[in-house]
Design an enzyme around this catalytic site. Structure first.
Site, PDB file in Angstrom:
ATOM      1  N   HIS A  74       0.800  -1.223   0.000  1.00  0.00           N
ATOM      2  CA  HIS A  74       0.000   0.000   0.000  1.00  0.00           C
ATOM      3  C   HIS A  74       0.831   1.271   0.000  1.00  0.00           C
ATOM      4  CE1 HIS A  74      -3.403  -2.735   0.675  1.00  0.00           C
ATOM      5  NE2 HIS A  74      -3.941  -1.861  -0.135  1.00  0.00           N
ATOM      6  N   CYS A 129      -8.590  -1.810 -11.523  1.00  0.00           N
ATOM      7  CA  CYS A 129      -8.178  -0.733 -10.614  1.00  0.00           C
ATOM      8  C   CYS A 129      -6.915  -1.102  -9.836  1.00  0.00           C
ATOM      9  CB  CYS A 129      -9.299  -0.364  -9.657  1.00  0.00           C
ATOM     10  SG  CYS A 129      -9.800  -1.717  -8.594  1.00  0.00           S
TER      11      CYS A 129
HETATM   12  C1  PEP Z   1      -6.229  -4.576  -5.625  1.00  0.00           C
HETATM   13  O1  PEP Z   1      -6.182  -5.528  -4.833  1.00  0.00           O
HETATM   14  O2  PEP Z   1      -5.799  -4.641  -6.793  1.00  0.00           O
HETATM   15  C2  PEP Z   1      -6.817  -3.317  -5.195  1.00  0.00           C
HETATM   16  C3  PEP Z   1      -7.023  -2.336  -6.062  1.00  0.00           C
HETATM   17  O3  PEP Z   1      -7.091  -3.186  -3.882  1.00  0.00           O
HETATM   18  P1  PEP Z   1      -5.954  -2.831  -2.782  1.00  0.00           P
HETATM   19  O4  PEP Z   1      -4.684  -2.617  -3.518  1.00  0.00           O
HETATM   20  O5  PEP Z   1      -6.406  -1.639  -2.040  1.00  0.00           O
HETATM   21  O6  PEP Z   1      -5.940  -4.062  -1.945  1.00  0.00           O
END
Ligand code: PEP
Ligand code: MG
Length: 928
Positions: A493, A811
């Site tokens: 993250h 995404c």
């Molecule tokens: C993903 O898992 O690709 C996503 C967009 O969610 P996060 O990165 O917040 O887990």
């Protein structure tokens, strides 16, 4: 080795309680040693055996008795009874007195204690035989009479010897066997904290006094073997007791140094053998040992590689080019009182603080072990050894005797050591100073008068850290120019947050990074899209070239930005949306300014981080509404709270689980946290109330469910949403979509697409779960690649399943990856959602893409062996078919300069996946 059966009698009448059930982790987790407890039914503590009183607490609540076999028994009346300051206790013996089993030692007022202390339960603990197994002779929960046999154990001669060792120079050791051996330090890291901690463990395990003597070049030097805790580092043959971590480290032993290992005690030879083996084993570094064999070479290539120019390489988490001083991330030390009048009280306070930190370290160690993080566990173990270091503790106690408070005394004791390590010319020892600083802070925190501030000097700096939590990152992100992490993965993250801000960032750089120093370093994370470099000493010529490059990049960015508000059509006529991933309303504004066609992912959990309580309904509503208003009629997809794994809330204590990424997170968590979940639904329903619909016929504010594994979960959320809407008098439900992050969801996408208004592929988690590679693990970062043919097949399956039913976006970080983004577009996704700073570049790249031509290559790409082969093939494909960049690009291909062209196909034909060629036309109804 002989062994004798030994017994201990009950020192009072009472109910027998296993030590593990004592409501104090210091006793319950065995940190003090093995033992048992009694909940008293009488009011006098008696001697459980013959022996000598070796310690009576000033406050009379605890007595230590050494039995005739040198075992030391702590008898601790009640819990937290030190706070009573002697009130309610009457000592009947004194230190040094000999007692017989059954003699009264202390009387106490049970009623008074029951009113004022945490508990009356009285632990009886063997403090100097940590590995001794005691057997209770009375069942837990039953009443034992004073003087009845309570415990039995087999005392081996080694265990008996152990008992004497805590007293330096005790008879037991003095009469024991003597052995010595020689070793040459093999580890490239020298004798650092972890092997030093292991030496100490060897000494304890074998119940010996163990000393290391640096012998230098002259192996035949006669060593004055004067074993004890006195450590002497000032002469050529410096020596250190293994009982003291700081003394061992002060020897400053580096690879190739010769030492003599001397042991005294009944297992002296075994201890010397174990110690010399440890010292002569190059693999003594846990960090190396713990990397699985198949990834070790790759991990080292990616993590420890130095670049040709003497810099350090890492993986590109966020592209860019910056110059600035390196600053190591650390929190300032918390303020503590300077002085204190009551010396005894401060000593007790220090003891209890050290114990508390030790308990925390034990927990951290156990969690690391449970998670298979052996290297991490050993670091915690080494920290525990520091805490237990008699030299450091002695130095702190001397400061207390000089009138310092416990917190200040600990600061001073460690500060001298830290400065000494840092001032030396040994880089390895200097790095150990960081461990000590960490420990200094942890203990001081317990005496803090107010919260610590973040260090200064961050403005314009390149921040260096082992790892950062998302909230630590957010606290400094506005001030720094770039970020380098020893650990981390491309989809962790912090990487995502760095990309969101366009902050150049390298991850997985390895621990060598933590020793890097520079006042003017260059972080170049443009590279080939995967690797970047941190140059520690760029010369004047290089700095001038960097300047020129920055100017050129700015011009390219400007030209891409000029077209950022135009819709995107690929060379072969496919329309795609490029939306933004955001976390806050401020980022929504930046998305709008960047030309985003909407918000494809608002990670709502970031509203919940960095605070002590959850945001209220009103706060949330205002944030969501502001995001929608910033996007001015374009869609905003809010991902419902996705807590768990690396995103934890301080006010939501989730049960510890060995693998949180596979535990209760996302939609699974809401069923157990209905209040949190329903408040968010209410806030979203209110924020979306009465907003006009978007061009595609769906509501402007849309909800998205994370971590869905099957359609039942979607139904459950829709049902909760309908019920909350009914109770708020809202008739029109917001559009509801599903994140495809779990492999089963990708495989069952047809079921999901039938009931969802849209799907969005979270490639970060989908890749993690499909490949069983933790996205936070640096050594796997390079292999944890969405371009693995297996992951691509899951994505193809998702697109097939959704075809004709609902639009599909991406995404995850793959959307912004030049090669992966192009392939995903060619496979048929309708939208790429990327960090606001990448919108213009991604749009520019898509306009130069012939999606149909690339789609035609898909079967051959899916047939390749692994991600590296697919990446390579895509690279070659784009290389051979690359077109000159349009005028204004200055002839330069930027990070998103993928361009795959072939015969143009007519609009719409090239989409093998889902929907029509126009994402705006693909779906027009909101389900309810
Ligand atoms: C993903 O898992 O690709 C996503 C967009 O969610 P996060 O990165 O917040 O887990
Ligand atoms: Mg995810």
């Amino acid at each position: 080795m002989s062994s004798t059966l030994r017994f201990l009698r009950a020192p009072m009448r009472g109910v027998v309680v296993p030590l593990t059930e004592v409501p104090d982790p210091v006793f319950a987790e065995g940190a003090m040693g093995p033992g048992i407890a009694i909940d008293p039914l009488g009011e006098t503590l008696h001697a459980p055996c013959n022996g000598e009183i070796i310690q009576c607490a000033r406050t009379a609540h605890a007595i230590t008795l050494r039995d005739d076999a040198n075992h030391e028994w702590l008898l601790h009346i009640g819990l937290d009874t030190v706070d009573l300051d002697g009130d309610g206790f009457e000592l009947l013996v004194a230190t040094g007195e000999r007692v017989s089993a059954g003699d009264p030692l202390c009387r106490f007022d049970a009623d008074r204690l029951a009113q004022r202390a945490k508990a009356l339960v009285t632990p009886i603990v063997l403090t100097n035989g940590p590995d001794t197994t005691l057997e209770a002779l009375v069942a837990p929960g039953t009443i034992v009479e004073m003087g009845e046999d309570l415990l039995q154990w087999q005392a081996t001669s080694a265990a008996v010897a152990t008992a004497g060792l805590d007293d330096a120079g005790s008879e037991a050791s003095a009469n024991g066997e003597f052995a010595s051996g020689e070793a040459v330090i093999a580890s490239a890291s020298g004798l650092h904290a972890r092997p030093a901690a292991r030496l100490r463990a060897i000494a304890r395990q074998h119940a010996v006094e163990l000393t290391l003597i640096r012998t230098g070049e002259d192996q035949s030097a006669e060593i004055d073997i004067d074993i004890g805790n006195d450590n002497d580092n000032d002469n050529d043959n410096a020596k250190a007791s293994a009982a003291s971590l700081s003394a061992l480290l002060n020897l400053g032993l580096v690879q190739g140094d010769r030492v003599r290992v001397v042991a005294r005690g009944s297992s002296a030879q075994a201890a010397v053998d174990a110690a010399t083996t440890l010292l002569e084993t190059a693999e003594a570094d846990a960090t190396q040992r713990d990397v699985p064999p198949q990834s070790q070479a790759e991990g080292q290539r990616q993590a420890s590689r130095t670049s040709g120019g003497g810099g350090l390489t890492g993986l590109v988490a966020s592209a860019g080019l910056v110059v600035g001083p390196l600053v190591r991330y650390e929190m300032a030390l918390p303020p503590v009182p300077d002085s204190a009048a009551d010396t005894e009280q401060e000593r007790e306070a220090l003891t209890s603080a050290l114990r508390d930190v030790d308990t925390t370290l034990v927990q951290a160690m156990q969690a690391a072990q449970a998670g298979g993080q052996q290297a991490e566990a050993e670091i915690f173990e080494a920290h525990r050894a520091w805490l237990d270091d008699p030299d450091l503790r002695g130095a702190a106690e001397a400061e207390i005797d000089n009138g310092r408070s416990a917190g200040r005394a600990w600061f001073l004791a460690l500060e001298r050591e830290i400065q000494r390590l840092r001032d030396g010319d040994n880089a390895l020892l200097a790095a150990r100073a960081d461990d000590l600083r960490d420990l200094q802070r942890q203990v001081m925190q317990l005496f803090a008068t107010e919260a610590a501030a973040i260090i200064s000097g961050l403005d314009g700096a390149i921040l260096v850290a082992r790892e950062l939590t998302p909230s630590q990152f957010v606290a400094v992100a506005d001030r720094i120019a770039g970020l380098c992490l020893a650990s981390g993965g491309l989809t962790s993250h912090v990487s995502i947050l760095a990309r969101a801000r366009g902050l150049p960032c390298l991850v997985a750089m390895g621990d060598g990074l933590l020793e890097a120093r520079s006042d003017n370093a260059c972080l170049d994370s443009r590279g080939d899209g995967r690797h970047g470099v941190l140059e520690l000493a760029p010369d004047a010529q290089r700095l001038a070239a960097i300047d020129a490059e920055q100017v050129r990049q700015r011009r390219q960015t400007e030209s891409e930005r000029a077209a950022a508000f135009e819709p995107v059509t690929t060379l072969d006529g496919r329309r795609l949306h490029v939306a933004a991933n955001i976390a806050t309303r401020a980022e929504a504004r930046s998305a709008a300014r960047s030309g985003a066609d909407g918000v494809g992912l608002m990670r709502s959990e970031f509203l919940f981080l960095e605070r002590q309580t959850a945001p209220t309904l009103a706060e949330q509503q205002a944030e969501y509404r502001a995001a929608v208003e910033a996007m001015d009629g374009k869609p905003v997809v809010v991902r419902l709270l996705d807590i768990g794994a690396d995103k934890q809330l301080p006010y939501l204590r989730l049960p510890a689980t060995p693998n949180p990424a596979l535990g209760e997170r996302g939609v699974r968590l809401w069923q157990t946290q209905p209040a949190l979940f329903e408040t968010q639904l209410d806030a979203l329903l209110e924020a979306g109330r009465d907003l006009p619909l978007c061009e595609d016929g769906l509501t402007a504010l849309r909800l998205m469910v994370p971590m869905v594994a099957d359609v039942g979960e979607l139904r459950w959320v829709r049902q909760r949403l309908a019920s909350r809407a009914a109770s708020l008098g809202i008739e029109r439900l917001p559009a509801l979509g599903v994140m495809i992050e779990v492999p089963t969801a990708a495989l069952c996408a047809d079921d999901l697409a039938r009931e969802a208004d849209f799907l969005s592929i979270g490639t970060n988690d989908l890749t993690q779960y499909a490949l069983a590679m933790d996205r936070e693990v640096a050594s796997l970062a390079l292999r944890s690649d969405v371009l693995h043919p297996g992951v691509l097949r899951l994505i193809a399956s998702c697109l097939d399943g959704a075809s004709g039913q609902c639009p599909v976006a991406v995404c995850g970080a793959a959307a912004g990856d030049p090669l992966a983004g192009a392939l995903l577009a060619a496979m048929g996704v309708d939208e790429l959602s990327v960090e606001p700073g990448r919108i213009a570049a991604v749009k520019a790249g898509l306009r130069r893409l012939d999606a149909g031509a690339l789609a035609a290559r898909l079967p051959s790409l899916l047939a390749l062996a692994d991600a590296a082969a697919v990446r390579q093939a895509l690279q070659e494909l784009s290389g051979s078919l690359l077109e000159e960049a349009p005028a204004g690009d200055d002839g330069v291909t930027g990070a998103s300069g993928q361009r795959v062209e072939a015969a143009h196909s007519s609009p719409g034909e090239a989409k093998p996946g889902t929907g029509s060629a126009d994402p705006d036309a693909s779906h027009t109804t909101t389900r309810s």
